[in-house]
Design a protein around this motif. Sequence first.
Motif, mmCIF file in Angstrom:
data_model
loop_
_atom_site.group_PDB
_atom_site.id
_atom_site.type_symbol
_atom_site.label_atom_id
_atom_site.label_comp_id
_atom_site.label_asym_id
_atom_site.label_seq_id
_atom_site.Cartn_x
_atom_site.Cartn_y
_atom_site.Cartn_z
ATOM 1 N N ASP A 1 0.830 -1.204 0.000
ATOM 2 C CA ASP A 1 0.000 0.000 0.000
ATOM 3 C C ASP A 1 0.866 1.255 0.000
ATOM 4 O O ASP A 1 1.748 1.410 0.849
ATOM 5 C CB ASP A 1 -0.919 -0.006 1.228
ATOM 6 N N GLU A 2 0.597 2.152 -0.965
ATOM 7 C CA GLU A 2 1.309 3.427 -1.095
ATOM 8 C C GLU A 2 2.821 3.207 -1.164
ATOM 9 O O GLU A 2 3.585 3.729 -0.365
ATOM 10 C CB GLU A 2 0.934 4.376 0.044
ATOM 11 N N ILE A 3 3.216 2.435 -2.156
ATOM 12 C CA ILE A 3 4.629 2.067 -2.318
ATOM 13 C C ILE A 3 5.524 3.279 -2.527
ATOM 14 O O ILE A 3 6.712 3.261 -2.195
ATOM 15 C CB ILE A 3 4.782 1.056 -3.482
ATOM 16 N N ASN A 4 4.968 4.374 -3.059
ATOM 17 C CA ASN A 4 5.790 5.559 -3.309
ATOM 18 C C ASN A 4 6.018 6.409 -2.058
ATOM 19 O O ASN A 4 6.625 7.469 -2.128
ATOM 20 C CB ASN A 4 5.170 6.418 -4.422
ATOM 21 N N ARG A 5 5.561 5.936 -0.905
ATOM 22 C CA ARG A 5 5.803 6.675 0.336
ATOM 23 C C ARG A 5 7.059 6.195 1.074
ATOM 24 O O ARG A 5 7.436 6.776 2.087
ATOM 25 C CB ARG A 5 4.593 6.558 1.278
ATOM 26 N N THR A 6 7.672 5.136 0.587
ATOM 27 C CA THR A 6 8.861 4.626 1.252
ATOM 28 C C THR A 6 10.113 4.957 0.444
ATOM 29 O O THR A 6 10.036 5.249 -0.752
ATOM 30 C CB THR A 6 8.754 3.107 1.492
ATOM 31 N N ALA A 7 11.267 4.884 1.106
ATOM 32 C CA ALA A 7 12.529 5.281 0.473
ATOM 33 C C ALA A 7 12.929 4.306 -0.638
ATOM 34 O O ALA A 7 12.532 3.134 -0.631
ATOM 35 C CB ALA A 7 13.624 5.346 1.534
ATOM 36 N N PRO A 8 13.743 4.761 -1.599
ATOM 37 C CA PRO A 8 14.136 3.909 -2.734
ATOM 38 C C PRO A 8 14.786 2.590 -2.334
ATOM 39 O O PRO A 8 14.576 1.576 -3.002
ATOM 40 C CB PRO A 8 15.118 4.798 -3.507
ATOM 41 N N LYS A 9 15.570 2.558 -1.249
ATOM 42 C CA LYS A 9 16.232 1.304 -0.880
ATOM 43 C C LYS A 9 15.210 0.248 -0.458
ATOM 44 O O LYS A 9 15.419 -0.945 -0.684
ATOM 45 C CB LYS A 9 17.256 1.539 0.239
ATOM 46 N N THR A 10 14.105 0.684 0.151
ATOM 47 C CA THR A 10 13.058 -0.264 0.548
ATOM 48 C C THR A 10 12.246 -0.693 -0.667
ATOM 49 O O THR A 10 11.877 -1.859 -0.799
ATOM 50 C CB THR A 10 12.148 0.364 1.615
ATOM 51 N N GLN A 11 11.965 0.257 -1.554
ATOM 52 C CA GLN A 11 11.300 -0.088 -2.811
ATOM 53 C C GLN A 11 12.118 -1.125 -3.571
ATOM 54 O O GLN A 11 11.582 -2.112 -4.088
ATOM 55 C CB GLN A 11 11.127 1.162 -3.681
ATOM 56 N N ALA A 12 13.429 -0.912 -3.622
ATOM 57 C CA ALA A 12 14.309 -1.810 -4.370
ATOM 58 C C ALA A 12 14.312 -3.211 -3.775
ATOM 59 O O ALA A 12 14.377 -4.205 -4.501
ATOM 60 C CB ALA A 12 15.729 -1.246 -4.399
#
Length: 306
Positions: free
Chosen positions: A99-110
Amino acid sequence: MEHLLVHMEKELIGQRQNIRLLVAALLAGGHVLLEGVPGIGKTKMVRTLSHLIGGESKRVQFTPDMMPSDIIGHVVFNMQLNHFETIKGPVFANLLLADEINRTAPKTQAALLEAMEEHQVTIQGVTYPLPEPFFVVATQNPVEYEGTYILPEAQLDRFLFKLNMQYPSYDHEKQILKQHLVQADRLGALPPPIYSMEDILIERQKLNDVVVDDSLVDYITTLIRKTRETTRLQLGASSRAGIAVLQASKAWALLDNRMYVTPDDVKTVARPALRHRLILSPQVELEGGTSDQIIDETLAAIPVPR
């Protein structure tokens, strides 16, 4: 998969196309990025699907302070047993709602998107396979950008589809309100799971038997290459995008109870499979152009196979 589609359409009024595309992505073994304003049913769509297909489902609400270990897991020292033990994260599920993946930092997205691509995660040097099927549906809000981290193009490319959820029509909105009057919590009224994980894997195997004529392979190849030739795009579609269109076309045909792909299947999946993979030129952006428009124009310029 017809029973699954029918039950989902009863719960999510006016989202028939997006529901079918979501299930097609599940069949094709891809992942989905759901974009829409808050309150139009993004989370409900995924929760309904997870209820009907059984298996293990988990939801993660992404926040700026979230770390990769919060997603994939970590190793801790057990004082009582005097040894290290691995605590697996929520990524170990059949269906993960990010949920709301763009709210977390790039390293966590990666960390999440690496798991999506490889279907495995590495925790302290040890690699663990993820359960099969493994299906990620990520959501994001297109109107609120404060405190968000836009997904890079290389990571967006890992999603099979990007689905845009729009406001319902007047009739559909009225139907939603009347449904709420009858029973506020409709999820509890859903039937028991009607598919198992084994059923989903069996359905996926059927994709291998869906016939794609060589003329349709040419059609998809031409579509992909045309997006690289136009000056209206800074970045055209990749080879992975072509594979996505091919696989999604086969899944769409299977949902229609056909064992062969038609040009209409390709046209149907082209928008959701390509819209997030294209970068518009600055001039097109200034003019208010969209990826969907360019995809439609490109398709219109290519002769349709007979």
